[in-house]
Design an enzyme around this catalytic site. Structure first.
Site, PDB file in Angstrom:
ATOM      1  N   ASN A 131     -44.587   6.436 -78.775  1.00  0.00           N
ATOM      2  CA  ASN A 131     -44.553   7.466 -77.733  1.00  0.00           C
ATOM      3  C   ASN A 131     -43.994   8.781 -78.248  1.00  0.00           C
ATOM      4  OD1 ASN A 131     -45.495   5.527 -76.042  1.00  0.00           O
ATOM      5  ND2 ASN A 131     -43.737   5.486 -74.673  1.00  0.00           N
ATOM      6  N   VAL A 132     -44.480   9.873 -77.686  1.00  0.00           N
ATOM      7  CA  VAL A 132     -44.066  11.185 -78.167  1.00  0.00           C
ATOM      8  C   VAL A 132     -42.552  11.357 -78.090  1.00  0.00           C
ATOM      9  CG1 VAL A 132     -44.404  12.388 -75.950  1.00  0.00           C
ATOM     10  CG2 VAL A 132     -44.657  13.642 -78.091  1.00  0.00           C
ATOM     11  N   LYS A 133     -41.924  10.751 -77.074  1.00  0.00           N
ATOM     12  CA  LYS A 133     -40.471  10.960 -76.938  1.00  0.00           C
ATOM     13  C   LYS A 133     -39.690  10.302 -78.089  1.00  0.00           C
ATOM     14  CE  LYS A 133     -39.755   7.021 -73.929  1.00  0.00           C
ATOM     15  NZ  LYS A 133     -39.800   6.530 -72.582  1.00  0.00           N
ATOM     16  N   GLY A 134     -40.246   9.306 -78.741  1.00  0.00           N
ATOM     17  CA  GLY A 134     -39.692   8.784 -79.987  1.00  0.00           C
ATOM     18  C   GLY A 134     -38.398   7.996 -79.881  1.00  0.00           C
ATOM     19  N   HIS A 135     -37.565   8.080 -80.935  1.00  0.00           N
ATOM     20  CA  HIS A 135     -36.386   7.224 -81.059  1.00  0.00           C
ATOM     21  C   HIS A 135     -35.405   7.856 -82.035  1.00  0.00           C
ATOM     22  CE1 HIS A 135     -34.262   3.436 -80.853  1.00  0.00           C
ATOM     23  NE2 HIS A 135     -34.295   3.294 -82.161  1.00  0.00           N
TER      24      HIS A 135
END
Ligand code: B12
Length: 307
Positions: A131-135
């Site tokens: 996902n674009v929001k990432g980690h």
């Protein structure tokens, strides 16, 4: 105790004290049952080499089970010179460097299909990567201009994964397995690898991940790479580029409209990277791989696209 030989400690350095928890299939209801359960826990501890040992906690888990925590002393020593650590075999790249390498090496978007397979519904891990929001402060693969991500979600049937990967023209298939009961993560990964092999030539790169994998088992499972707990999207993107972009990009003529892999993009590229130089130099791609001008051009392209 210092240096190469160490021992665990609980109360004082080098005292060898460890704490161990486990569940026994015996009840913890009546006083007699409790005494028997604690005795069983101590017997197990003694057979495991904990001496002296004490049961510091015991609790009934439903009518038929007892959860125990045992604290005791081991006499074993750890030799740090015999510890083996898996070294990352590729350099970490920035998103601009990844995009550039894909454009130069593939000349098209890199296609990634991701899923949780079998009955596994733990999507947080694969979403953290995709996902674009990432980690961990890093954007996920969807953020990369040159990567097309197809996230199939949870409980995906292996047959469906193979069919969809083919339909999407996947370069890489990223599979998450979090549940490890009855070694489901291992058997599912093997079945997945077998299914892709059976589907014929042109098998995509197979990557599996999850918190309880042994990262040294890739060959045994029939996959190309395993990622464990704490993986970040940037590591995965860097690995994909390392594994999928050709070792040396072909010479190309600059396209008249400025699109496509022009020679400015390709100049100085060494997609093998400095990994062979060892872990220090592998941390960051060197100027010999991607020139500063290339990266800065790519970075401003990305900034413009974001506006
Ligand atoms: C959230 C959660 C759930 C949520 C999942 C929601 C969702 N949409 O994902 C819900 C409530 C649905 C759930 C259900 C169940 N859960 Co649960 N769950 C958890 C929990 C608390 C956190 C997992 C998590 O999100 N971690 C955060 C992510 C970011 O970490 P991660 O998964 O490790 O991912 C990272 C890396 O591993 C790696 N990675 C992971 N996948 C991939 C894939 C690729 C390709 C790559 C490159 C990297 C990569 O990158 C990620 C980022 O660093 C864990 C316990 C824990 N603290 O870990 C239990 C846990 C995983 N669950 C467990 C269990 C048993 C279950 C159930 C069976 C419970 C039940 N009896 O119903 C069900 C099973 C449902 C199913 N069909 O799968 C057990 C598994 C035990 C085992 N031995 O397998 C755990 C460990 C809890 C426990 N201690 O018992 N669960």
């Amino acid at each position: 105790m210092t240096g190469q030989i160490i021992r665990p400690y609980g109360d004082t350095t080098g005292d060898g004290r460890v704490q161990l928890s486990f569940t026994l299939p015996i009840p913890f209801g009546t006083p007699a049952e409790r005494a028997r359960a604690e005795g069983a826990a101590l017997q197990l501890a003694a057979k495991m080499g904990l001496a002296p040992a004490m049961v510091v906690h015991a609790k009934g888990m439903g009518p038929d089970f007892t959860f125990c925590i045992v604290y005791g002393r081991v006499s074993h020593l750890v030799d740090l010179s015999e510890v083996t650590v898996l070294e990352r075999e590729f350099p970490l790249l920035s998103s601009a460097e990844v995009n550039l390498r894909i454009r130069s090496g593939l000349g098209r978007k890199l296609v990634v299909v991701g899923a949780c397979i079998g009955t596994d519904a733990h999507t947080v891990g694969i979403d953290a990567i995709l996902n674009v929001k990432g980690h961990s402060g890093e954007k996920g693969l969807e953020y990369y201009r040159e990567i097309r991500v197809v996230n199939l979600g949870s409980q995906v049937d292996i047959g469906d994964l193979v069919a969809r990967s083919k339909a999407e023209g996947a370069d890489a298939v990223l599979v998450s397995q979090v549940v490890t009961q009855r070694d489901a993560h291992l058997s599912n990964s093997r079945k997945m690898a077998d299914a892709f092999t059976a589907a014929g030539p042109g098998r995509p790169l197979l990557v599996v991940g999850g918190p309880r994998f042994d990262q040294g088992m890739a060959a045994e499972l029939g996959v190309d790479r395993i990622f464990g707990k704490g993986t970040t999207p940037g590591e995965v993107a860097s690995y994909l580029v390392h594994a999928l972009t050709p070792a040396r990009a072909p010479a190309a003529t600059p396209s008249p409209n400025g699109n496509g892999p022009g020679s400015a993009d390709l100049e100085g590229l060494n997609p093998d990277g400095p990994a062979a130089d060892g872990p220090e130099s592998a941390d960051r791609v060197s100027a010999a791989d991607v020139s500063a001008a290339d990266v800065s051009a790519e970075t401003s392209r990305a900034a413009q696209a974001a506006r």
